[in-house]
Write a protein that holds these residues in place. Structure first.
Motif, PDB file in Angstrom:
ATOM      1  N   VAL A   5       0.850  -1.183   0.000  1.00 44.57           N
ATOM      2  CA  VAL A   5       0.000   0.000   0.000  1.00 44.57           C
ATOM      3  C   VAL A   5       0.884   1.231   0.000  1.00 44.57           C
ATOM      4  O   VAL A   5       1.798   1.355   0.814  1.00 44.57           O
ATOM      5  CB  VAL A   5      -0.925   0.013   1.240  1.00 44.57           C
ATOM      6  CG1 VAL A   5      -1.792   1.259   1.240  1.00 44.57           C
ATOM      7  CG2 VAL A   5      -1.776  -1.241   1.285  1.00 44.57           C
ATOM      8  N   MET A  15      -2.821   0.249  -4.017  1.00 48.12           N
ATOM      9  CA  MET A  15      -2.448  -1.050  -3.482  1.00 48.12           C
ATOM     10  C   MET A  15      -2.063  -1.938  -4.654  1.00 48.12           C
ATOM     11  O   MET A  15      -2.752  -1.972  -5.666  1.00 48.12           O
ATOM     12  CB  MET A  15      -3.643  -1.647  -2.729  1.00 48.12           C
ATOM     13  CG  MET A  15      -3.353  -2.940  -2.037  1.00 48.12           C
ATOM     14  SD  MET A  15      -4.824  -3.634  -1.232  1.00 48.12           S
ATOM     15  CE  MET A  15      -5.356  -2.312  -0.184  1.00 48.12           C
ATOM     16  N   GLU A  81      -6.670  -6.396   6.296  1.00 46.59           N
ATOM     17  CA  GLU A  81      -5.354  -6.651   6.895  1.00 46.59           C
ATOM     18  C   GLU A  81      -4.627  -5.355   7.238  1.00 46.59           C
ATOM     19  O   GLU A  81      -3.950  -5.258   8.259  1.00 46.59           O
ATOM     20  CB  GLU A  81      -4.522  -7.472   5.903  1.00 46.59           C
ATOM     21  CG  GLU A  81      -3.144  -7.844   6.373  1.00 46.59           C
ATOM     22  CD  GLU A  81      -2.392  -8.607   5.288  1.00 46.59           C
ATOM     23  OE1 GLU A  81      -1.261  -8.182   4.980  1.00 46.59           O
ATOM     24  OE2 GLU A  81      -2.948  -9.582   4.764  1.00 46.59           O
ATOM     25  N   ASN A  82      -4.781  -4.331   6.391  1.00 46.67           N
ATOM     26  CA  ASN A  82      -4.089  -3.054   6.599  1.00 46.67           C
ATOM     27  C   ASN A  82      -4.950  -2.028   7.334  1.00 46.67           C
ATOM     28  O   ASN A  82      -4.571  -0.855   7.418  1.00 46.67           O
ATOM     29  CB  ASN A  82      -3.642  -2.478   5.251  1.00 46.67           C
ATOM     30  CG  ASN A  82      -2.544  -3.304   4.635  1.00 46.67           C
ATOM     31  OD1 ASN A  82      -1.557  -3.620   5.281  1.00 46.67           O
ATOM     32  ND2 ASN A  82      -2.719  -3.690   3.375  1.00 46.67           N
TER      33      ASN A  82
END
Length: 175
Positions: A5, A15, A81-82
Motif C-alpha cells: 500500500v 495497493m 489486513e491493513n
C-alpha cells in the motif's frame, strides 16, 4: 498473495495485488468442468460437449469471472489486513507481465479512504438552546390555509363521500 500500500495523497491510496497465475488457471478449469456438465451445443447431447468446445465458448467469460472474484477477494482481504476504511469502489488496472514477474498476476487498485476524524475536547463548549412559541392567531391562520388547500367541490343534489348535496338543486345562500 502479496500486497503493498502506498499513499498518493491525503485520502488516495494505491495497493498492488499479486497472486499466482496457477491459482487462476486451476479455478478456471474447475469452473469450466462444472459448466461442461450442462453445456449445450449443436450435434451434442447436453453435458456431452467436448471440453475444447466448452473452453472456446465460455472460456473468456469464466476467466473474467474468476479474475473479478480473485481480485475482489484479494482487495478486501488486503484492506482488512491493513485496517483501511475504503470509500467507494477501487479503480483496478492490470500490471504488465514484466512488472508482475514470472507466473504471477499483478493489479494496481487505486482508491480513496475515509479521513481520520478526531473530535476535540467538548467539555468547555456551551450549547445555546432556542425556544419557539406559537400563538392562537398563528394556529388559526394555518388552519384556514389548510381548509383552502383541501376544499372539496360536489355537485348539488348528488350523493357524495361527505353526505348528499340536498334534494334541492337550486342555488341557495351560502352555497
Amino acid at each position: 498473495m502479496a500486497t503493498a500500500v502506498e499513499t498518493l495523497s491525503k485520502l488516495e491510496r494505491r495497493m498492488t495485488l499479486t497472486f499466482p497465475l496457477a491459482d487462476v488457471q486451476a479455478e478456471v478449469e474447475k469452473r469450466l468442468k462444472v459448466r461442461a456438465r450442462t453445456a449445450k451445443a449443436p450435434g451434442f447431447r447436453p453435458g456431452k460437449v467436448p471440453m475444447k468446445m466448452v473452453a472456446a465458448q465460455f472460456g473468456y467469460q469464466v476467466e473474467t469471472e474468476v479474475l473479478n472474484d480473485k481480485v475482489g477477494r484479494a482487495f478486501n482481504d488486503a484492506a482488512v489486513e491493513n485496517n483501511l476504511r475504503v470509500a467507494g469502489f477501487p479503480s483496478i488496472e492490470p500490471k504488465t507481465s514484466e512488472e508482475a514477474g514470472e507466473g504471477q498476476l499483478a493489479f494496481n487498485a487505486t482508491f480513496e479512504v475515509y479521513p481520520e476524524v478526531v473530535i476535540g475536547d467538548l467539555s468547555g463548549s456551551e450549547v445555546e438552546k432556542t425556544t419557539a412559541s406559537v400563538s392562537d392567531a398563528e394556529i388559526d391562520k394555518t388552519i384556514d390555509i389548510l381548509r383552502k388547500q383541501r376544499v372539496h367541490y360536489h355537485v348539488k343534489g348528488e350523493q357524495g363521500a361527505h353526505g348528499d348535496g340536498g334534494a334541492d338543486q337550486s342555488a341557495q345562500n351560502g352555497d
